[in-house]
Design a protein around this motif. Sequence first.
Motif, PDB file in Angstrom:
ATOM      1  N   GLN A 126       3.318   0.861  -2.872  1.00  0.00           N
ATOM      2  CA  GLN A 126       2.600  -0.416  -3.015  1.00  0.00           C
ATOM      3  C   GLN A 126       1.544  -0.344  -4.125  1.00  0.00           C
ATOM      4  O   GLN A 126       1.251  -1.335  -4.779  1.00  0.00           O
ATOM      5  CB  GLN A 126       1.952  -0.831  -1.688  1.00  0.00           C
ATOM      6  N   SER A 164      -2.311  -2.140   3.087  1.00  0.00           N
ATOM      7  CA  SER A 164      -2.680  -0.781   2.685  1.00  0.00           C
ATOM      8  C   SER A 164      -4.074  -0.773   2.070  1.00  0.00           C
ATOM      9  O   SER A 164      -4.343  -1.480   1.097  1.00  0.00           O
ATOM     10  CB  SER A 164      -1.655  -0.249   1.672  1.00  0.00           C
ATOM     11  N   VAL A 165      -4.939   0.060   2.650  1.00  0.00           N
ATOM     12  CA  VAL A 165      -6.298   0.232   2.122  1.00  0.00           C
ATOM     13  C   VAL A 165      -6.209   0.763   0.689  1.00  0.00           C
ATOM     14  O   VAL A 165      -6.797   0.212  -0.245  1.00  0.00           O
ATOM     15  CB  VAL A 165      -7.089   1.224   3.004  1.00  0.00           C
ATOM     16  N   ASP A 306      -8.412   5.576  12.636  1.00  0.00           N
ATOM     17  CA  ASP A 306      -9.293   6.732  12.447  1.00  0.00           C
ATOM     18  C   ASP A 306     -10.200   6.987  13.651  1.00  0.00           C
ATOM     19  O   ASP A 306     -10.949   7.962  13.665  1.00  0.00           O
ATOM     20  CB  ASP A 306     -10.148   6.548  11.178  1.00  0.00           C
ATOM     21  N   VAL A 328      -0.235   2.591  12.649  1.00  0.00           N
ATOM     22  CA  VAL A 328      -0.492   2.757  11.205  1.00  0.00           C
ATOM     23  C   VAL A 328       0.219   4.005  10.670  1.00  0.00           C
ATOM     24  O   VAL A 328       0.928   3.941   9.663  1.00  0.00           O
ATOM     25  CB  VAL A 328      -2.013   2.822  10.925  1.00  0.00           C
TER      26      VAL A 328
HETATM   27  C1  EPZ Z   1      -6.948   5.037   4.220  1.00  0.00           C
HETATM   28  O1  EPZ Z   1      -5.798   5.807   3.884  1.00  0.00           O
HETATM   29  C2  EPZ Z   1      -7.991   6.001   4.726  1.00  0.00           C
HETATM   30  N1  EPZ Z   1      -8.277   6.976   3.679  1.00  0.00           N
HETATM   31  C3  EPZ Z   1      -7.491   6.682   5.998  1.00  0.00           C
HETATM   32  O2  EPZ Z   1      -8.585   7.412   6.515  1.00  0.00           O
HETATM   33  C4  EPZ Z   1      -7.096   5.640   7.043  1.00  0.00           C
HETATM   34  O3  EPZ Z   1      -6.465   6.276   8.128  1.00  0.00           O
HETATM   35  C5  EPZ Z   1      -6.139   4.614   6.450  1.00  0.00           C
HETATM   36  O4  EPZ Z   1      -6.681   4.062   5.215  1.00  0.00           O
HETATM   37  C6  EPZ Z   1      -5.848   3.450   7.383  1.00  0.00           C
HETATM   38  O5  EPZ Z   1      -7.051   2.810   7.722  1.00  0.00           O
HETATM   39  C7  EPZ Z   1      -9.125   6.666   2.709  1.00  0.00           C
HETATM   40  O6  EPZ Z   1      -9.710   5.590   2.659  1.00  0.00           O
HETATM   41  C8  EPZ Z   1      -9.374   7.716   1.677  1.00  0.00           C
HETATM   42  P1  EPZ Z   1      -3.080   2.966   3.876  1.00  0.00           P
HETATM   43  P2  EPZ Z   1      -4.661   5.162   2.991  1.00  0.00           P
HETATM   44  O7  EPZ Z   1      -2.610   2.874   2.476  1.00  0.00           O
HETATM   45  O8  EPZ Z   1      -5.288   4.237   2.017  1.00  0.00           O
HETATM   46  C9  EPZ Z   1       1.678   2.701   4.472  1.00  0.00           C
HETATM   47  C10 EPZ Z   1      -9.675   9.268   7.489  1.00  0.00           C
HETATM   48  O9  EPZ Z   1      -9.535   9.950   8.524  1.00  0.00           O
HETATM   49  N2  EPZ Z   1       1.750   2.638   2.995  1.00  0.00           N
HETATM   50  O10 EPZ Z   1      -3.903   1.856   4.430  1.00  0.00           O
HETATM   51  O11 EPZ Z   1      -3.831   6.272   2.481  1.00  0.00           O
HETATM   52  C11 EPZ Z   1       1.224   4.070   4.959  1.00  0.00           C
HETATM   53  O12 EPZ Z   1       2.299   4.976   5.031  1.00  0.00           O
HETATM   54  C12 EPZ Z   1      -8.472   8.829   6.693  1.00  0.00           C
HETATM   55  O13 EPZ Z   1     -10.774   8.974   6.996  1.00  0.00           O
HETATM   56  C13 EPZ Z   1       2.964   2.403   2.404  1.00  0.00           C
HETATM   57  O14 EPZ Z   1       4.003   2.265   3.048  1.00  0.00           O
HETATM   58  O15 EPZ Z   1      -3.862   4.332   4.081  1.00  0.00           O
HETATM   59  C14 EPZ Z   1       0.618   3.731   6.293  1.00  0.00           C
HETATM   60  O16 EPZ Z   1       1.632   3.649   7.251  1.00  0.00           O
HETATM   61  C15 EPZ Z   1      -7.219   9.446   7.067  1.00  0.00           C
HETATM   62  N3  EPZ Z   1       3.005   2.334   1.040  1.00  0.00           N
HETATM   63  C16 EPZ Z   1       0.026   2.328   6.081  1.00  0.00           C
HETATM   64  O17 EPZ Z   1       0.666   1.817   4.922  1.00  0.00           O
HETATM   65  C17 EPZ Z   1       1.897   2.463   0.269  1.00  0.00           C
HETATM   66  O18 EPZ Z   1       2.002   2.381  -0.974  1.00  0.00           O
HETATM   67  C18 EPZ Z   1      -1.480   2.287   5.842  1.00  0.00           C
HETATM   68  O19 EPZ Z   1      -1.826   3.193   4.805  1.00  0.00           O
HETATM   69  C19 EPZ Z   1       0.666   2.685   0.895  1.00  0.00           C
HETATM   70  C20 EPZ Z   1       0.615   2.782   2.267  1.00  0.00           C
END
Ligand code: EPZ
Length: 431
Positions: A126, A164-165, A306, A328
Amino acid sequence: MDKFVITGGTPLTGEVTISGAKNAVVAILPATILAEDVCRIENIPNISDVSAMINILSIMGAHVKYINKNTIEIDTRYINSYVVEHELSKQLRASYYLIGALLGRFNHAEVAMPGGCYLGVRPIDQHIKGFEALGATVTMEENAMVNARADKLLGNSIYLDVVSVGATINCMLAAVKAKGLTIIENAAKEPHIVDLANFLNTLGADIRGAGTDVIKIRGVEKLHGCEYSIIPDQIEAGTYMVAAAATKGDVLVKNVIPKHLESITAKLIECGVEITEYDDSIRVRMTRRPGKCNIKTMPHPGFPTDMQPQFSVLLSQAKGMSIISESVWDNRFRYAEQLSRMGAVIHVDGKTAVIEGVDGLRGAPIRADDLRAGAAMMIAGFIAGGVTEIEDIHHIERGYENVVEKFRALGANIERREFPDDDQKIQLGAG
Ligand code: EPZ
């Protein structure tokens, strides 16, 4: 190897002050790459993920001056490279924000795939979709280098297939100086997204809608310097709240934004915890065994993934059976094995855990599988009778400032102890 050694059984009482938000600062530091003057940033938590990011920016040429342990002045005008090798990027997940920031500044970024906690597959499709919508060509090269390059970035509509964050933040970073209007739909709404938008707007950006699922960014030519203070850490606050409740304690959690904690306070109240909210603090008091409750993790404003491991520990003590659904991440129950070693009854099936509450845990040698799992193991150690030794504490120190000092000030019996090499191998059971 250092371990945390905890002698449990003491209710936590007193006051704790929450630090700046890890997941905000690890986005805001790369965002300074886009500024054309000095940024003074306050309330920076002194944690290893932040030191790693500051180290990467320094190696790239940024001038960083520590005003005190939580305030820096950073001048990124001296950065003249858009390449971040694996040795640096592997140190933390948020190194992928360097792609969006470098692309926004140089129209070119070569950044190796990031590290971070293992929570299941962590794709960046994404992020790439967003960069491509803005006009970049993105290829994956040798050594897992992500190469993103554009002649010119142009505003566009970006619809994120998953909330996605990381992708939301990376799209914001790449779009902030792109020509024209960018609209990010199905954007993440976490407090750190809003904090990044506020930071960029303080630099002169034009971002609206952060905190809703549609973010509109009108590109600007230049961003200047600023003074900015990071918001308090929602998850650190939640962790101390759950620790207070799980030990049947009474803790005033200070320097918080209660609105950010609503999903956590709602679940604590459901378990029978007494919560009193003030303007910027929350008192958590518990006098009995918690009641059971069911939890489903969701993107903000839902219950945060988290906080899921920490809540499992609380629910391991509940009267009755609780069900936790993790929606998630694919693999966020690895800690269940450690918790079972301490006497918890937790059955995991894929992304669901069924917890049958018991009254008490027993100390054991355990491991921090990742950052939040590690925090959960600390809470388990505070509840347990006897001594708990936690190894792999580097995970915990990635995200919790002064964690030993803060818990000790609440009455916890915890110390960080160095163990000789031969002592390192703990028998973690079969398999
Ligand atoms: C952020 O990770 C946080 N990390 C994580 O915190 C947190 O668990 C997560 O957001 C969810 O809130 C940081 O901010 C550095 P996502 P991120 O993209 O950005 C899928 C902690 O303990 N996805 O929101 O990597 C993914 O596989 C950490 O502080 C895609 O499919 O999470 C997941 O299932 C650990 N494609 C969902 O989206 C993408 O391109 C959410 O991921 C991106 C994500």
